[in-house]
Design a protein around this motif. Structure first.
Motif, PDB file in Angstrom:
ATOM      1  N   GLU A 114      17.601  99.979 -90.613  1.00 27.18           N
ATOM      2  CA  GLU A 114      18.032 100.419 -89.291  1.00 27.18           C
ATOM      3  C   GLU A 114      16.886 100.648 -88.317  1.00 27.18           C
ATOM      4  OE1 GLU A 114      20.694 103.700 -89.456  1.00 27.18           O
ATOM      5  OE2 GLU A 114      22.208 102.617 -90.605  1.00 27.18           O
ATOM      6  N   SER A 115      15.711 101.013 -88.825  1.00 26.63           N
ATOM      7  CA  SER A 115      14.604 101.291 -87.916  1.00 26.63           C
ATOM      8  C   SER A 115      13.855 100.043 -87.483  1.00 26.63           C
ATOM      9  CB  SER A 115      13.620 102.265 -88.573  1.00 26.63           C
ATOM     10  OG  SER A 115      13.013 101.670 -89.714  1.00 26.63           O
ATOM     11  N   LEU A 116      14.096  98.926 -88.147  1.00 29.21           N
ATOM     12  CA  LEU A 116      13.372  97.692 -87.838  1.00 29.21           C
ATOM     13  C   LEU A 116      13.790  97.118 -86.490  1.00 29.21           C
ATOM     14  CD1 LEU A 116      11.504  95.325 -88.774  1.00 29.21           C
ATOM     15  CD2 LEU A 116      13.545  94.285 -89.769  1.00 29.21           C
ATOM     16  N   GLU A 117      12.802  96.758 -85.673  1.00 27.29           N
ATOM     17  CA  GLU A 117      13.046  96.045 -84.421  1.00 27.29           C
ATOM     18  C   GLU A 117      12.737  94.567 -84.646  1.00 27.29           C
ATOM     19  OE1 GLU A 117      14.235  97.159 -81.617  1.00 27.29           O
ATOM     20  OE2 GLU A 117      13.930  99.330 -81.607  1.00 27.29           O
ATOM     21  N   ILE A 118      13.674  93.697 -84.282  1.00 29.14           N
ATOM     22  CA  ILE A 118      13.465  92.254 -84.409  1.00 29.14           C
ATOM     23  C   ILE A 118      13.390  91.641 -83.020  1.00 29.14           C
ATOM     24  CG2 ILE A 118      14.393  90.062 -85.252  1.00 29.14           C
ATOM     25  CD1 ILE A 118      15.697  91.538 -87.526  1.00 29.14           C
ATOM     26  N   ILE A 119      12.361  90.864 -82.793  1.00 31.46           N
ATOM     27  CA  ILE A 119      12.192  90.142 -81.528  1.00 31.46           C
ATOM     28  C   ILE A 119      12.292  88.650 -81.808  1.00 31.46           C
ATOM     29  CG2 ILE A 119      10.605  89.591 -79.642  1.00 31.46           C
ATOM     30  CD1 ILE A 119       9.394  92.388 -80.003  1.00 31.46           C
ATOM     31  N   ILE A 120      13.191  87.991 -81.111  1.00 33.52           N
ATOM     32  CA  ILE A 120      13.361  86.542 -81.242  1.00 33.52           C
ATOM     33  C   ILE A 120      12.827  85.882 -79.977  1.00 33.52           C
ATOM     34  CG2 ILE A 120      15.022  84.650 -81.467  1.00 33.52           C
ATOM     35  CD1 ILE A 120      16.848  86.640 -82.966  1.00 33.52           C
ATOM     36  N   LEU A 121      11.856  84.997 -80.139  1.00 30.74           N
ATOM     37  CA  LEU A 121      11.253  84.314 -79.006  1.00 30.74           C
ATOM     38  C   LEU A 121      12.045  83.051 -78.697  1.00 30.74           C
ATOM     39  CD1 LEU A 121       7.493  84.640 -80.059  1.00 30.74           C
ATOM     40  CD2 LEU A 121       8.905  86.259 -78.757  1.00 30.74           C
ATOM     41  N   ALA A 122      12.647  83.013 -77.503  1.00 25.58           N
ATOM     42  CA  ALA A 122      13.501  81.872 -77.131  1.00 25.58           C
ATOM     43  C   ALA A 122      13.335  81.532 -75.661  1.00 25.58           C
ATOM     44  CB  ALA A 122      14.959  82.204 -77.436  1.00 25.58           C
ATOM     45  N   ALA A 123      12.110  81.666 -75.144  1.00 27.57           N
ATOM     46  CA  ALA A 123      11.878  81.515 -73.711  1.00 27.57           C
ATOM     47  C   ALA A 123      11.358  80.146 -73.302  1.00 27.57           C
ATOM     48  CB  ALA A 123      10.900  82.587 -73.232  1.00 27.57           C
ATOM     49  N   GLY A 124      10.931  79.340 -74.266  1.00 25.26           N
ATOM     50  CA  GLY A 124      10.273  78.082 -73.926  1.00 25.26           C
ATOM     51  C   GLY A 124      11.196  77.027 -73.352  1.00 25.26           C
ATOM     52  N   SER A 125      10.581  76.039 -72.716  1.00 26.75           N
ATOM     53  CA  SER A 125      11.357  74.989 -72.031  1.00 26.75           C
ATOM     54  C   SER A 125      11.660  73.793 -72.909  1.00 26.75           C
ATOM     55  CB  SER A 125      10.603  74.505 -70.794  1.00 26.75           C
ATOM     56  OG  SER A 125       9.387  73.867 -71.170  1.00 26.75           O
ATOM     57  N   SER A 126      11.045  73.712 -74.100  1.00 22.28           N
ATOM     58  CA  SER A 126      11.252  72.580 -75.025  1.00 22.28           C
ATOM     59  C   SER A 126      10.914  71.252 -74.364  1.00 22.28           C
ATOM     60  CB  SER A 126      12.702  72.560 -75.523  1.00 22.28           C
ATOM     61  OG  SER A 126      13.146  73.820 -75.924  1.00 22.28           O
ATOM     62  N   SER A 127       9.785  71.208 -73.665  1.00 20.48           N
ATOM     63  CA  SER A 127       9.424  70.014 -72.890  1.00 20.48           C
ATOM     64  C   SER A 127       9.254  68.782 -73.761  1.00 20.48           C
ATOM     65  CB  SER A 127       8.134  70.283 -72.098  1.00 20.48           C
ATOM     66  OG  SER A 127       7.077  70.661 -72.972  1.00 20.48           O
ATOM     67  N   ARG A 128       8.717  68.942 -74.978  1.00 17.62           N
ATOM     68  CA  ARG A 128       8.526  67.776 -75.849  1.00 17.62           C
ATOM     69  C   ARG A 128       9.834  67.250 -76.407  1.00 17.62           C
ATOM     70  NH1 ARG A 128       4.379  68.872 -80.434  1.00 17.62           N
ATOM     71  NH2 ARG A 128       5.104  71.032 -80.287  1.00 17.62           N
ATOM     72  N   LEU A 129      10.821  68.136 -76.527  1.00 16.66           N
ATOM     73  CA  LEU A 129      12.116  67.725 -77.076  1.00 16.66           C
ATOM     74  C   LEU A 129      12.985  67.063 -76.021  1.00 16.66           C
ATOM     75  CD1 LEU A 129      13.919  67.789 -79.612  1.00 16.66           C
ATOM     76  CD2 LEU A 129      14.791  70.000 -78.826  1.00 16.66           C
TER      77      LEU A 129
END
Length: 202
Positions: A2-17
């Motif tokens: 319960e005390s764990l904080e999870i950060i998910i990075l999902a801000a990129g533009s995926s320019s290569r994809l």
């Protein structure tokens, strides 16, 4: 945990994809749904950092009935470091351990996350990192004592930039499939041929 904080990075533009990698569909779910749903199983405190394609990603999460905390990185073009800093800065609990995940690693399953959490709880290292076979990477779990290092990141710096300073207090879990992420059209084409549920992720 319960005390764990999870950060998910999902801000990129995926320019290569050429399209938002967060919205690529694998086994009936987008990659962002996959990682958010798994994260919410191991902790109720999940923050998703959005930037490019934010409205579309948030709409998909709402449609999937997934409601993590959303924060926006206006400087997402600067790179991963700025998104980590944005996510960590948004956390109210300054004494919580922090796990950082990416949105484009389909092989990340809850058993891996639990393994990292249990190792952290048992051994109390400063960092738990995944070992891709000699190369350390995300997912990573950081003790509160490392928070200041995360807040100093900028530009495209990731946590690897300071791992050497904590080599004596870093533990690892094997995650060979960590090298597989979705960056290019070739990666996406290979996605349909991967049967992750049949692979043993230790």
């Amino acid at each position: 945990m319960e005390s764990l904080e999870i950060i998910i990075l999902a801000a990129g533009s995926s320019s290569r994809l050429g399209q938002p990698k967060q919205l690529v569909v694998y086994q009936g779910k987008t990659l962002i749904e996959h990682i958010v749903s798994n994260a919410l199983i191991v902790s109720p405190n999940v923050t998703v950092v959005l930037g490019s394609h934010a409205k579309n990603i948030e709409w998909v999460l709402n449609q999937a009935q997934l409601f993590p905390k959303i924060v926006y990185n206006s400087d997402w073009k600067q790179g991963m470091g700025s998104s980590i800093k944005t996510g960590v800065s948004s956390l109210a609990n300054k004494q919580a351990p922090i796990m950082i995940l990416l949105s484009d690693q389909p092989a990340v399953q809850t058993n891996l996350l639990w393994q990292m959490i249990h190792l952290y709880q048992e051994k109390k290292p400063e960092i738990v990192a995944c070992d891709y076979g000699g190369k350390l990477g995300v997912p990573m779990l950081f003790s509160p004592q490392v928070r200041h290092e995360l807040l100093m990141l900028s530009g495209d710096q990731g946590a690897r930039s300071f791992l050497q300073h904590y080599s004596d207090t870093t533990l690892t879990v094997p995650f060979a499939l960590g090298v597989w992420d979705i960056d290019t059209p070739k990666d996406m084409a290979e996605l349909v041929n991967k049967k992750l549920d049949k692979l043993q992720i230790r």
